[in-house]
Design a protein around this motif. Structure first.
Motif, PDB file in Angstrom:
ATOM      1  N   THR A 146       2.070   9.601   0.001  1.00 56.42           N
ATOM      2  CA  THR A 146       1.254   9.816   0.923  1.00 56.42           C
ATOM      3  C   THR A 146       3.038   9.159   1.692  1.00 56.42           C
ATOM      4  OG1 THR A 146      -1.337   8.731  -0.002  1.00 56.42           O
ATOM      5  CG2 THR A 146      -0.360   9.098   2.753  1.00 56.42           C
ATOM      6  N   VAL A 147       3.145  10.413   2.753  1.00 58.13           N
ATOM      7  CA  VAL A 147       4.323  10.168   3.329  1.00 58.13           C
ATOM      8  C   VAL A 147       3.640   9.627   4.546  1.00 58.13           C
ATOM      9  CG1 VAL A 147       6.350  11.080   4.523  1.00 58.13           C
ATOM     10  CG2 VAL A 147       5.737  11.238   2.170  1.00 58.13           C
ATOM     11  N   ARG A 148       4.578   8.782   6.029  1.00 53.77           N
ATOM     12  CA  ARG A 148       3.959   8.728   6.954  1.00 53.77           C
ATOM     13  C   ARG A 148       5.476   8.607   7.650  1.00 53.77           C
ATOM     14  NH1 ARG A 148      -1.221   3.830   6.614  1.00 53.77           N
ATOM     15  NH2 ARG A 148      -0.534   4.345   9.021  1.00 53.77           N
ATOM     16  N   GLU A 149       5.543   8.618   9.406  1.00 50.12           N
ATOM     17  CA  GLU A 149       6.600   9.512   9.647  1.00 50.12           C
ATOM     18  C   GLU A 149       5.918   8.096  10.761  1.00 50.12           C
ATOM     19  OE1 GLU A 149       9.247  10.054   9.463  1.00 50.12           O
ATOM     20  OE2 GLU A 149       9.521  11.545   7.698  1.00 50.12           O
ATOM     21  N   ASN A 162       6.686   5.952   2.473  1.00 48.16           N
ATOM     22  CA  ASN A 162       6.258   6.307   1.328  1.00 48.16           C
ATOM     23  C   ASN A 162       5.568   5.472   0.577  1.00 48.16           C
ATOM     24  OD1 ASN A 162       7.867   9.063   0.537  1.00 48.16           O
ATOM     25  ND2 ASN A 162       9.283   7.650   1.465  1.00 48.16           N
ATOM     26  N   GLN A 163       3.976   6.146   1.158  1.00 46.09           N
ATOM     27  CA  GLN A 163       3.022   4.949  -0.006  1.00 46.09           C
ATOM     28  C   GLN A 163       2.591   5.658  -1.875  1.00 46.09           C
ATOM     29  OE1 GLN A 163       0.429   5.879   3.284  1.00 46.09           O
ATOM     30  NE2 GLN A 163      -0.407   3.094   3.269  1.00 46.09           N
ATOM     31  N   TYR A 164       3.216   5.050  -2.391  1.00 48.36           N
ATOM     32  CA  TYR A 164       2.936   4.835  -3.730  1.00 48.36           C
ATOM     33  C   TYR A 164       1.743   5.144  -4.331  1.00 48.36           C
ATOM     34  CZ  TYR A 164       7.910   6.968  -3.661  1.00 48.36           C
ATOM     35  OH  TYR A 164       8.823   7.454  -3.398  1.00 48.36           O
ATOM     36  N   ILE A 165       1.813   3.110  -4.889  1.00 54.97           N
ATOM     37  CA  ILE A 165       0.335   2.697  -5.340  1.00 54.97           C
ATOM     38  C   ILE A 165      -0.766   2.464  -3.961  1.00 54.97           C
ATOM     39  CG2 ILE A 165      -0.728   0.886  -6.648  1.00 54.97           C
ATOM     40  CD1 ILE A 165       2.191   0.912  -8.622  1.00 54.97           C
ATOM     41  N   HIS A 166      -2.029   2.741  -3.810  1.00 56.22           N
ATOM     42  CA  HIS A 166      -2.591   2.427  -3.159  1.00 56.22           C
ATOM     43  C   HIS A 166      -3.853   2.934  -3.143  1.00 56.22           C
ATOM     44  CE1 HIS A 166      -2.497   5.973  -0.291  1.00 56.22           C
ATOM     45  NE2 HIS A 166      -1.424   5.846  -1.281  1.00 56.22           N
ATOM     46  N   GLU A 167      -4.897   2.682  -1.506  1.00 56.26           N
ATOM     47  CA  GLU A 167      -6.276   3.362  -2.296  1.00 56.26           C
ATOM     48  C   GLU A 167      -6.379   4.499  -1.974  1.00 56.26           C
ATOM     49  OE1 GLU A 167      -9.357   0.541  -0.094  1.00 56.26           O
ATOM     50  OE2 GLU A 167      -7.767   1.968   0.786  1.00 56.26           O
ATOM     51  N   GLN A 168      -5.593   5.413  -1.396  1.00 58.62           N
ATOM     52  CA  GLN A 168      -5.829   6.865  -1.573  1.00 58.62           C
ATOM     53  C   GLN A 168      -4.563   8.004  -2.197  1.00 58.62           C
ATOM     54  OE1 GLN A 168      -5.797   5.561   1.703  1.00 58.62           O
ATOM     55  NE2 GLN A 168      -7.892   5.484   1.201  1.00 58.62           N
ATOM     56  N   GLY A 169      -4.060   6.831  -2.857  1.00 56.79           N
ATOM     57  CA  GLY A 169      -3.017   7.372  -3.996  1.00 56.79           C
ATOM     58  C   GLY A 169      -3.166   6.727  -6.123  1.00 56.79           C
ATOM     59  N   VAL A 170      -1.528   6.258  -6.269  1.00 55.17           N
ATOM     60  CA  VAL A 170      -2.199   5.971  -7.504  1.00 55.17           C
ATOM     61  C   VAL A 170      -3.202   4.622  -7.387  1.00 55.17           C
ATOM     62  CG1 VAL A 170      -0.728   4.652  -9.319  1.00 55.17           C
ATOM     63  CG2 VAL A 170       0.471   6.658  -8.330  1.00 55.17           C
ATOM     64  N   ARG A 171      -4.113   4.466  -8.495  1.00 54.51           N
ATOM     65  CA  ARG A 171      -4.676   3.768  -8.499  1.00 54.51           C
ATOM     66  C   ARG A 171      -4.410   2.412  -8.822  1.00 54.51           C
ATOM     67  NH1 ARG A 171     -10.356   4.390  -8.270  1.00 54.51           N
ATOM     68  NH2 ARG A 171     -10.531   2.096  -7.692  1.00 54.51           N
ATOM     69  N   MET A 177       1.806  -0.351  -3.278  1.00 55.40           N
ATOM     70  CA  MET A 177       3.754  -0.712  -3.070  1.00 55.40           C
ATOM     71  C   MET A 177       4.366   0.546  -2.888  1.00 55.40           C
ATOM     72  SD  MET A 177       6.152  -1.170  -6.739  1.00 55.40           S
ATOM     73  CE  MET A 177       7.347  -2.236  -7.123  1.00 55.40           C
ATOM     74  N   GLY A 178       5.392   1.110  -1.882  1.00 55.36           N
ATOM     75  CA  GLY A 178       5.684   2.350  -1.582  1.00 55.36           C
ATOM     76  C   GLY A 178       7.400   1.440  -1.367  1.00 55.36           C
ATOM     77  N   VAL A 179       8.194   2.425  -0.197  1.00 52.39           N
ATOM     78  CA  VAL A 179       9.459   2.558  -0.269  1.00 52.39           C
ATOM     79  C   VAL A 179       9.539   3.003   1.729  1.00 52.39           C
ATOM     80  CG1 VAL A 179      11.854   2.879  -0.211  1.00 52.39           C
ATOM     81  CG2 VAL A 179      10.428   3.243  -2.557  1.00 52.39           C
ATOM     82  N   THR A 180      10.408   2.854   1.769  1.00 54.68           N
ATOM     83  CA  THR A 180      10.768   2.064   3.607  1.00 54.68           C
ATOM     84  C   THR A 180      11.756   2.913   3.258  1.00 54.68           C
ATOM     85  OG1 THR A 180       8.552   1.128   4.071  1.00 54.68           O
ATOM     86  CG2 THR A 180      10.655   1.998   6.114  1.00 54.68           C
ATOM     87  N   GLN A 181      12.340   4.423   4.646  1.00 52.47           N
ATOM     88  CA  GLN A 181      14.009   4.353   4.343  1.00 52.47           C
ATOM     89  C   GLN A 181      13.783   4.563   6.408  1.00 52.47           C
ATOM     90  OE1 GLN A 181      13.345   8.017   1.427  1.00 52.47           O
ATOM     91  NE2 GLN A 181      15.257   7.434   0.763  1.00 52.47           N
ATOM     92  N   LEU A 182      15.103   3.659   6.123  1.00 56.02           N
ATOM     93  CA  LEU A 182      15.112   3.716   7.944  1.00 56.02           C
ATOM     94  C   LEU A 182      16.161   4.896   8.479  1.00 56.02           C
ATOM     95  CD1 LEU A 182      14.031   1.045   8.016  1.00 56.02           C
ATOM     96  CD2 LEU A 182      15.683   0.977   9.892  1.00 56.02           C
TER      97      LEU A 182
END
Length: 276
Positions: A146-149, A162-171, A177-182
């Protein structure tokens, strides 16, 4: 590696810079040819760093978790912050490019890490927390969550989250868990700052040049301190601490949380004018 015990906000004001680094910063999580494990009492989170070089590396249980296999009573999210590699879980191979995320649920027995090219190894970062049930193994390709700008170039904090493991993503049971890129030209992350009073959060900084650093802000909002973090550094952020920072160049980071809930937006914001 040492076990990181709980700390209180009252310990921060009188601490030296070295004491802060010893309590909240791990600089050698990623060691070529080894699996490194950091056991903490922050929501019983265990961090794992694996850098396979000469051959596959096995994930072994550590004495502090008192189980036969590492994931007997735990779950784990894994992000590759290095070159291409593979994680094999109970005989199933999962090819992971840089930035990919793999979720392993409770009960997975055999986990091995491998690099595609030993001269340019993968760097696998694992974030593990206790789990009360089992969810299936899921691999998410880079930028496929799930991508958030967020942010704005005018405030130097334009970033892609980038949200990977979260309520609306991977259970999962409790891992988020996720990754943020500046973006190029942006250096600030998570500003305005905030705390997660109900969750621990760990940061791993990467994509930093060798001569660059992130000035990671920590402590209570009215008693802030800082840590200078290099590429591959892990910062342990207790629930009472802010976590924000600015780099000497753009960079990326893995954020991961565990605690009472999985709501990404459950945070207590702090305006910059109220910080000290």
């Amino acid at each position: 590696m040492p076990v990181f015990g709980p700390t209180s906000p009252e310990q921060v004001p009188g601490s030296t810079q070295q004491q802060l680094r010893d309590r909240y910063l791990v600089e050698d999580l990623f060691t070529p040819g080894a699996v490194r494990t950091v056991v903490t009492h922050y929501d019983r989170v265990v961090a794992v760093g694996a850098v396979p070089t000469d051959g596959p590396l096995q994930l072994e249980a550590v004495p502090e978790i008192r189980s036969e296999q590492f994931l007997d009573h735990r779950e784990m999210g894994i992000v590759n912050i290095g070159e291409a590699g593979t994680v094999t879980a109970d005989g199933e191979r999962h090819a992971m490019a840089k930035g990919a995320c793999l979720y392993l649920g409770r009960g997975v027995r055999d986990v091995a890490f491998e690099s595609d090219d030993a001269a340019h190894p993968a760097r696998f970062y694992g974030f593990s927390a206790p789990a009360h049930t089992t969810y299936p193994t899921v691999l998410v390709e880079p930028s496929a969550g799930t991508v958030r700008e967020l942010g704005d170039p005018l405030t130097s904090n334009r970033r892609t989250l980038n949200q990977y493991i979260h309520e609306q993503g991977v259970r999962s049971c409790q891992v988020v868990m996720g990754v943020t890129q500046l973006h190029p030209g942006s250096m600030w992350n998570t500003m305005p700052s905030h705390t997660h009073d109900r969750r621990t959060e760990f940061y791993v900084y990467f994509d930093l040049p060798e001569d660059a650093r992130v000035v990671h802000l920590m402590g209570q909002p009215q008693e802030t301190r800082h840590l200078l973090a290099a590429d591959g550094a892990l910062v342990l952020s207790p629930s009472w601490s802010i976590h924000s920072g600015v780099g000497t160049s753009s960079y990326s980071f893995v954020w991961a949380m565990a605690g009472e809930n999985q709501s990404f937006d459950d945070m207590d914001g702090v305006a910059i004018v109220d910080m000290r």
